[in-house]
Design a protein around this motif. Structure first.
Motif: not given
Lengths: 368, 438, 564
Positions: A265, B57, B102, B105, B158, C361, C365-366, C368-371, C373-375, C377-378
């Motif tokens: 990103a 998430p 944070f 993003h 999403r 990570t 964390p900035e 990584l692309p948002s999506t 990052l969310i994957s 993080a989940a």
């Protein structure tokens, strides 16, 4: 007196000079120059070019007059023992001070952009430690490291520019010379601080195989650096326009504009990573110069044992000699240019002049 | 001097580093509260109210997996805090969130109307100074409170922010990032504009009845003078703006055919249908509809071009204090609708059509210029900056009272449209030959 | 004792006539041998019995040999009479020589054939020896030895000794032969296209595989024996004229400096001749493939082979050589180039991927692309460990699986990998002990590490990976940067027989780059690389130094004295 190192080739000399001078200049460069010249800041390195070329010329003349000797060795011959050693000390102080300033800037950058909670002594110490290890290997290995660092760095710079391409607005570079040449000259004065660092050559020329080719390579390196600075300045201004001088590290900001959508990103941590490598390299080259100068002033047999203590000293000075980023930036803009000019231009030129007048020359062949 | 000693030193240093707690900036992902949209509003007592939309998430990835049987919850939620400045509000907001904020993003920043009208300059200092925020983040304004936008729950995508960013990316109106707005704020002779976004309800399906169902909608462009919002441009006007700043949309516009002045379509004066006339009607273009049901499509005789590629060049001229801007626009179009039944296989029709299309484009720009010059006096097109670039000397005189001069700026518009394609068909496929028009 | 006197004595010792030198005939010598064998056997491999000659009495010779070899059950001593008149004896190990060959080629002609076919047996001794060598014995390789040491050594290498009464030397017939593996495809370095023969454990066969491929008379083999006890034959192979003489001399020097009990495999040699012992990167290439050896010889390199080892060593070696598979040269250049690029990318992944994951990570964390990052993080939401611990855990698990898979017999090995993969990959994720992305990363880096053609380089990079992972876990990208920089610095400073390890990339030699990261078509690469060429002769990049002492890296190349 001391064992000469492995000689480096002219190409390798260029490989030391380009990253050794350009690396830290790139991210921070147009910030200071844009203070005066605003959108004309990209002209500054071009205007400063003749002055920097003059530095190379002086170093080249000195080196051919005193082959195989460094500044600290021939200055006493030219000026007499005490003033000569004093001049050597001054040059050593210059390298020392610049190295500390670079380390400080490195740490500031790192802390401001990526690692806000890391204490400065750790950042500076780590960089200095890596640097010291590199310096102990001598100039030949430094050159090889430079070779390996430079190509990925060029690629990264081009990548950043490519990714930011959509956001470059050439109109932001206009109008050219809105306020005449005065501000551009002011900026060039600043810009010369970076390229004038070529005074490193008083230490590096004796290590080069083939002086004339070495001088040519230095001019080539200077041209490359100036081209890179112009390009980076132009791109930064094209992207950030009037904001350029507000940001401390405009090109870093440019890297944050573009992204590889799906993969990365943001490129800026990558830039930080390369900045670490580049800074360490520049630190290493300057540290090498400082150590050699110091050793030659005092006629030491081997310079290697000096590396770690001097690096530690520099790290301490880097952490302690300034209070904050604002002070650093202020110093960089207002105090630094005239101050460094003394060492980069005046000191070698003075020695050359006196040598020419008094007709002092080193032994042909030079080796003792 | 062995390598061993060097390695030993390295290892020692490393151990020291660990002992000194080298992990200063370390934070695990599950200690972060990831925010994706930030809304900034002005409260009545003049404080900043910062709202963040946080993502959950695990619920985004496995909906209904973790929640303790409470049914499906939104995978995101909004929390706000009030403070004097943005960072202060954020730090107060931290008190309401169990994990570390944070904001790296955050991809869209929403500015409420009140704040925008009061001036965005102070806020933009925080937005550019804070390390976490991206300079490439989009900025939007709203009509009314900005925080409302955080309640949308778009179906596609999403994350809501993804939907919003994508929507801005369609180029319906020019998008603006923090960097661009900051440049406009810091530059001479240009006023910023920011896309305006609102909410639009979805058509409810049976299953969705009762569920909050609101989508984003681009409603136009917020026009600023200096750092203050002075008005909104409608979608139509915003398109004119897009042409003027050379970010013309990949959009469809419509012109009536024939252009004003031509003969009205035959069925306009249609009386009751007699058997003979029914025969005649067969020759009329389709779409007129029976008279009894509201007269059919309002204007059936339309031609819609799809703009494929555009290039707009602006040039300035200063003549005795009078600023003239020359706009030279070129476009390449594809005809996507020809319900007027124009005989498009005839090459001689095309230049006429191109002229009509050019007029419509010009009209759209004029509409924007009227808004900017007469109503709002905001130089969002950057005419001043253009003059500064091209005539720096004259600009020194003009800049002092630029907005007054701006009102007087004369704009010459030249549009050249080239119709390169006519969709997949030449003549209208559903028309019989005698219904065609030349 | 004054010096001149000492040199006089030694001169006398060297020049004394044959009859004055000790021979096995003398009872004193026999007793001395018995004494040594009984009391100080460990001194024999070092000193042997220098200067002791073969005696004229067959019986005495046999007694001495029997004593030395300790009545070996596989030692055959066959008495015979040459053409019915001269007494003689044939001695050999039937475990090393071929009995039937000895019978048909030595014993039979001597004892029966010669007379039957009417050959006249010469009566005087000098001619008898020549007669046996040239007319009677059928074997191809026949030499004459007079020293007891040499005879015993030859026996131990499978040769056959023939003693004749009153003849003061032994006739050595080379009829060595024993069971070896046949030449098969090398297991470690298979190719889809290209030669399928690989070295075996037999030095002679290996030499033949090389000699077959090089028709030039300038191919040189130099033999030496290493190992106090094993006395392993070691061969240096090079092409005279292509390999720099200084390099060959250096190889000779480093080899002859080796002092060790035994050479079981060429890797024993490798450890002694490396320039820098303290490094994780191999500086000597080993290969099972004769084609690689020959290609290297043609580049002017030197190969080292040893008896009992199917691996040849090649020096000097660069990192790029270790990253090349033989296949690269047999496939078309475009495909080979792409494969090479892939390999370098994957190596970068091996070293950096886990570290970048940890740094991204936990520190940035900035990035990584948002999506994504969310994957992540989940996936991490319920995992109890830190990212760093997770990655370390999975990497160690993978290493364990890999090691277990290699060590176990093949059928069980497969089971282990399957069970391991299921248990670790599936169960650990389901139980939320580790997160799925980490499993993916561990698996990916694991697989990537196998694309490195040379196993030992892979080990080096895997160690480097853990080192950098530690730095990444404590300092994020700063740590990775510094780690990578130190690694590159280290690589740049390494040398292999004086040749910079990263040559020709650093120091840069443009025209040699065609065979590094890419492989250009063969007709483009017209110039021979100069691993040993001018740069060595200039004495600038060449680093003469002891084989076992740790050299200073990089600098000091002008300090030519090897002693420092």
């Amino acid at each position: 007196m001391h064992p000469r190192e492995t000689k480096i080739s002219p190409w390798q000399l260029a490989m030391i000079l380009i990253p050794g001078i350009g690396s830290t200049a790139l991210p921070s460069f147009p910030s200071a120059t844009a203070v005066f010249a605003r959108q004309d800041a990209w002209l500054a390195p071009l205007v400063a070019l003749p002055f920097s070329a003059f530095v190379i010329w002086v170093c080249g003349r000195l080196a051919s007059r005193f082959p195989e000797e460094t500044f600290a060795e021939y200055a006493p011959k030219v000026l007499g023992t005490v003033p000569g050693k004093l001049c050597g000390l001054l040059l050593f102080w210059y390298f020392f001070h610049v190295d500390a300033a670079i380390a400080r800037e490195f740490a500031d950058f790192l802390i401001a952009t990526a690692h806000p909670r890391t204490p400065m002594p750790l950042a500076v110490g780590l960089a200095m430690f890596a640097t010291a290890i590199a310096v102990r290997h001598g100039p030949e290995i430094l050159a090889r490291l430079g070779e390996l660092v430079i190509f990925p760095s060029v690629f990264l710079v081009l990548l950043i520019i490519g990714l930011a391409y959509d956001n470059i607005d050439p109109y932001l570079l206009q109008p050219v010379l809105e306020n005449g040449w005065r501000p551009v000259l002011m900026s060039a004065w600043l810009s010369h601080y970076f390229t004038g660092h070529l005074v490193l050559l008083v230490v590096l020329f004796p290590a080069v195989r083939g002086l004339q080719a070495g001088i040519k390579a230095s001019y080539g390196a200077l041209a490359t650096i100036v081209a890179a600075l112009v390009l980076v300045s132009a791109v930064s201004i094209g992207v950030l326009g009037p904001l350029t001088s507000s940001y401390y590290w405009p090109f870093f900001k440019v890297s944050r504009v573009g992204s590889f959508g799906a993969v990365l990103a943001r490129l800026d941590p990558l830039v930080t990573g390369f900045w670490v490598a580049g800074s360490c390299f520049k630190l290493a080259v300057t540290l090498y110069a400082a150590v050699i100068t110091f050793a030659h002033i005092f006629g030491l047999r081997d310079w290697r044992p000096l590396v770690l203590p001097l690096a530690a000293l520099m790290a301490a000075y880097a952490v302690g000699h300034m209070d904050n980023l604002v002070e650093h930036q202020h110093m960089l803009i207002f105090f630094w240019p005239p101050y460094t000019q003394v060492f980069q231009l005046v000191l070698p030129a003075l020695v050359l002049l006196v040598a020419a007048v008094r007709g002092v020359e080193g032994k042909p062949g030079g080796a003792r | 001097m062995g390598r061993a000693r060097q390695w030993m030193r390295l290892v020692l240093l490393y151990l020291m580093m660990l002992a000194a707690g080298g992990c200063y900036d370390r934070i695990e992902l599950n200690e972060l509260a990831i925010a994706d949209i930030m809304a900034i509003d002005l409260t009545e007592d003049g404080l900043l109210r910062v709202s963040l939309q946080f993502l959950v998430p695990s619920e985004l990835v496995n909906p209904g997996d973790v929640g303790a049987g409470s049914g499906v919850r939104d995978p995101f939620y909004v929390i706000d805090a009030v403070g004097e400045t943005v960072p202060e509000a954020l730090s107060l907001l931290q008190a309401k969130v169990p994990r570390r904020l944070f904001t790296s993003h955050v991809r869209v920043i929403v500015l409420g109307e009140e704040l925008a009208r009061a001036g965005i300059g102070p806020v933009f200092d925080s937005l550019t100074r804070m390390r976490e925020l991206r300079v490439a983040a989009d900025v939007v304004v709203t009509e009314g409170e900005g925080v409302v936008l955080l309640q949308a729950s778009p179906r596609l995508g999403r994350l809501p922010v993804g939907a919003l960013a994508n929507m801005l990316n369609q180029g319906i109106v020019p998008r603006r990032t923090i960097r661009q707005v900051a440049i406009a704020l810091a530059s001479d002779g240009i006023d910023p504009f920011i896309p305006a976004v609102g909410l639009a309800p979805r058509i409810e399906t049976e299953r969705e009845a009762g569920v909050r169902a609101e989508e984003f909608e681009i409603i136009g462009v917020g026009i600023f003078r200096g750092d203050r919002l002075v008005g909104f441009a409608t979608l139509e006007q915003a398109r004119g703006l897009a042409w003027l700043v050379d970010e013309a949309p990949f959009a469809v516009a419509t012109i009536p055919w024939p252009p004003e002045g031509g003969p009205a379509s035959p069925q306009a004066q249609r009386p009751d249908v007699s058997p003979e006339e029914a025969l005649i009607r067969r020759d009329a273009p389709p779409g007129s509809g029976p008279a009894g049901l509201g007269g059919g499509i309002k204007e059936p005789n339309q031609i819609s071009p799809q703009v494929l590629r555009t290039r707009v060049q602006l040039r300035s001229e200063v003549k005795d204090g009078q600023v003239i801007i020359h706009v030279d626009a070129r476009a390449i179009d594809d005809i996507v609708t020809n319900q007027a039944g124009l005989l498009l296989t005839d090459p001689s029709v095309i230049p006429e059509l191109e002229k009509a299309l050019a007029t419509s484009v010009e009209e759209r720009m004029r509409a924007m210029l009227r808004l900017a010059q007469e109503e709002l006096e905001a130089d969002v097109m950057g005419f001043g900056a253009l003059v500064r670039r091209e005539h720096p000397k004259e600009w020194r005189e003009l800049r002092r009272d630029w907005h007054a001069h701006f009102r007087q700026v004369q704009v010459n518009i030249k549009v050249a449209v080239e119709v390169r394609l006519t969709g997949l068909t030449g003549n209208p496929a559903s028309f019989r030959p005698e219904q065609m028009r030349k | 004792m004054p010096n001149w006197l000492r040199s006089l004595f030694s001169w006398l010792k060297r020049r004394r006539p044959a009859f004055l030198r000790p021979s096995v005939d003398s009872g004193r010598v026999q007793r001395a041998i018995e004494e040594r064998v009984a009391k100080k056997p460990e001194s024999i491999p070092d000193q042997g019995f220098p200067g002791v000659r073969i005696g004229t009495q067959v019986e005495a010779n046999l007694a001495a040999i029997r004593e030395l070899l300790g009545n070996a059950p596989d030692l055959v001593m066959r008495d015979l009479r040459i053409a019915g008149s001269f007494r003689a004896a044939v001695v050999f190990f039937d475990t090393l020589g071929r009995s039937e060959m000895v019978a048909t080629q030595v014993i039979e002609p001597l004892a029966y054939e010669a007379v039957r076919s009417g050959l006249k047996v010469p009566t005087d001794l000098a001619r008898l020896e020549q007669w046996i060598r040239t007319q009677v014995v059928n074997a191809t390789s026949i030499t004459v030895e007079t020293e007891l040491d040499q005879v015993v050594r030859d026996l131990c290498h499978g040769k056959t000794a023939l003693f004749v009464e009153r003849l003061p030397h032994a006739i050595i017939v080379d009829l060595a032969g024993y069971d070896t593996r046949s030449v098969t495809e090398p297991v470690g370095e298979p190719v889809v296209r290209g030669p399928r023969d690989g070295f075996v454990d037999n030095l002679k066969t290996n030499m033949s595989l090389i000699r077959r491929r090089v028709g030039s008379p300038l191919l040189r083999f130099e033999r030496m024996e290493l190992g106090r006890w094993t006395r392993t034959p070691v061969v240096i192979a090079y092409i005279h004229g292509l390999a720099d003489e200084a390099l060959v001399q250096e190889v000779r020097r480093r080899l002859s400096a080796i002092d060790i009990d035994g050479i079981i495999d060429t890797s024993y040699i490798e450890h002694f001749i490396e320039d820098t012992p303290y490094t994780i990167f191999p500086q000597v290439l080993n290969t099972e493939r004769p084609d690689i050896v020959v290609a290297s010889l043609l580049e002017g390199r030197v190969a080292i082979l040893a008896e009992g080892s199917p691996f040849a060593l090649i020096v000097p070696t660069t990192l790029w050589m270790l990253m090349q598979a033989a296949e690269d040269y047999y496939q078309r250049w475009d495909g080979a180039t792409l494969v090479r690029l892939l390999r370098y990318i994957l190596v970068a992944a091996v070293v950096l991927f886990p570290s970048i994951y940890v740094a991204a990570t936990t520190f940035h964390p900035e990035m990584l692309p948002s999506t994504l990052l969310i994957s992540i993080a989940a996936a991490r939401e319920a995992v109890p460990f830190s990212s760093f611990a997770e990655v370390l855990l999975m990497e160690i698990t993978f290493e364990a699986l890999r090691e277990a898979g290699v060590r176990l017999p093949r059928p069980i090995g497969q089971t282990i990998s399957i069970v391991g993969a299921i248990v670790i990959g599936e169960a650990a994720v389901t139980a939320q002990i580790v997160s799925a992305p980490v499993v993916i990363i561990a698996a990916f880096t694991g697989i990537s590490s196998f694309v490195i053609p040379h196993f030992n380089l892979g080990i080096g990079f895997r160690i480097a990976r853990f080192f950098i992972l530690l730095l990444a876990g404590s300092l994020g990208l700063l740590g990775i940067s510094i780690g990578v920089m130190l690694m590159i610095l280290h690589l740049a400073a390494l040398r292999s027989f004086g040749q910079p390890y990263l040559a020709p990339v650093s120091p840069l030699r443009w025209y040699e780059l065609g065979d590094t990261i890419v492989r250009l078509p063969r007709w483009v690469m017209r110039r021979r690389p100069r691993p040993t060429g001018a740069s060595v002769r200039r004495g600038v990049e060449f680093l003469p130094q002891g084989s076992t002492d740790a050299p200073e890296r990089g600098e000091g190349s002008l300090r030519a004295s090897p002693g420092d």
